[in-house]
Enzyme design. Structure first.
Site, PDB file in Angstrom:
ATOM      1  N   GLU A   1      -1.379  -8.720   4.788  1.00 47.52           N
ATOM      2  CA  GLU A   1      -1.277  -8.993   6.230  1.00 47.52           C
ATOM      3  C   GLU A   1      -2.625  -8.959   6.931  1.00 47.52           C
ATOM      4  O   GLU A   1      -2.740  -9.378   8.088  1.00 47.52           O
ATOM      5  CB  GLU A   1      -0.313  -7.994   6.890  1.00 47.52           C
ATOM      6  CG  GLU A   1      -0.850  -6.593   7.096  1.00 47.52           C
ATOM      7  CD  GLU A   1      -0.845  -5.724   5.850  1.00 47.52           C
ATOM      8  OE1 GLU A   1      -1.205  -4.536   5.953  1.00 47.52           O
ATOM      9  OE2 GLU A   1      -0.475  -6.221   4.757  1.00 47.52           O
TER      10      GLU A   1
ATOM     11  N   CYS B   1       0.836  -1.212   0.000  1.00 44.49           N
ATOM     12  CA  CYS B   1       0.000   0.000   0.000  1.00 44.49           C
ATOM     13  C   CYS B   1       0.873   1.267   0.000  1.00 44.49           C
ATOM     14  O   CYS B   1       1.453   1.610  -1.014  1.00 44.49           O
ATOM     15  CB  CYS B   1      -0.991  -0.030   1.144  1.00 44.49           C
ATOM     16  SG  CYS B   1      -2.359   1.147   0.944  1.00 44.49           S
TER      17      CYS B   1
ATOM     18  N   HIS C   1      -3.381  -5.196   1.120  1.00 45.42           N
ATOM     19  CA  HIS C   1      -2.834  -5.549   2.440  1.00 45.42           C
ATOM     20  C   HIS C   1      -2.909  -7.059   2.681  1.00 45.42           C
ATOM     21  O   HIS C   1      -3.846  -7.538   3.340  1.00 45.42           O
ATOM     22  CB  HIS C   1      -3.619  -4.829   3.541  1.00 45.42           C
ATOM     23  CG  HIS C   1      -3.439  -3.354   3.569  1.00 45.42           C
ATOM     24  ND1 HIS C   1      -2.491  -2.732   4.356  1.00 45.42           N
ATOM     25  CD2 HIS C   1      -4.090  -2.366   2.909  1.00 45.42           C
ATOM     26  CE1 HIS C   1      -2.570  -1.422   4.180  1.00 45.42           C
ATOM     27  NE2 HIS C   1      -3.513  -1.175   3.307  1.00 45.42           N
TER      28      HIS C   1
END
Length: 199
Positions: free
Chosen positions: A178, A85, A176
């Site tokens: 994660e 990002c 993202h």
């Protein structure tokens, strides 16, 4: 560039963003996460993740901490870097928006907040080069690469906009990974970019 000790060490730029989420996934994959706040902490790392956040703010903090030059130097010595990002914005060589600090290590033109503001956040199943099955991308004020130059391999696109790409020792994602339970992008970074083989 393996870390010291039994487990390789991968740094996470800890100025802003999803540091804890990246760290948890790295631990699950047998890698020791290291929070990086100064250029000296880059020493001995097998790779570095530049997580999401607000790219202009992170860029200014990187300048004041010496990490903009530090990560750039680490990269040009062959150190693997992954920008997610805001990290994808910072990696670019140029931006369509107002001037801001950039690492300039990815031959690409970035459109900040390319998919809109926070209220336009979305999830999308992505086809990713080399992945067996779609990957769910979580897009939050996400950028995209409007144009890429030589040496950049496009891994995924949304409506013709580049949202994942890699160079020789760099990976970028507009989304993202994660924030999902799918560890394939972390595994890809560790194996294909960092050269870490899981035992």
């Amino acid at each position: 560039m393996a870390g010291n000790g039994d487990r390789p060490k991968v740094g996470i730029l800890a100025l802003q963003g999803d540091v804890r989420e990246h760290a948890e996934i790295l631990r699950r994959l047998g890698v020791e996460p290291v929070e990086v706040r100064t250029a000296g902490e880059l020493e001995g790392l097998a790779g570095v993740i530049v997580p999401g956040g607000e790219s202009t703010t992170i860029g200014k903090m990187m300048v004041s901490s010496g990490l903009l030059d530090g990560i750039r130097s680490y990269f040009y010595r062959g150190g693997p870097v992954w920008g997610t990002c805001a990290g994808m914005v910072l990696a670019a060589s140029a931006t369509t928006g107002p001037r801001q600090p950039l690492l300039g290590v990815m031959n690409a033109l970035v459109e900040r907040n390319g998919f809109g503001r926070q209220v336009h956040s979305f999830e999308k199943d992505l086809e990713v080069e080399g992945f067996d099955g779609p990957f769910t991308g979580v897009f939050i004020r996400a950028p995209f690469y409007e144009d890429v130059g030589p040496g950049v391999e496009v891994l995924s696109e949304v409506d013709g906009r580049v949202v994942a790409a890699r160079g020789e020792n760099i990976l970028v994602t507009a989304f993202h990974p994660e924030l999902t339970d799918d560890t394939r992008f972390h595994e890809y970074f560790l194996k294909e970019v960092c050269g870490i083989e899981r035992s």
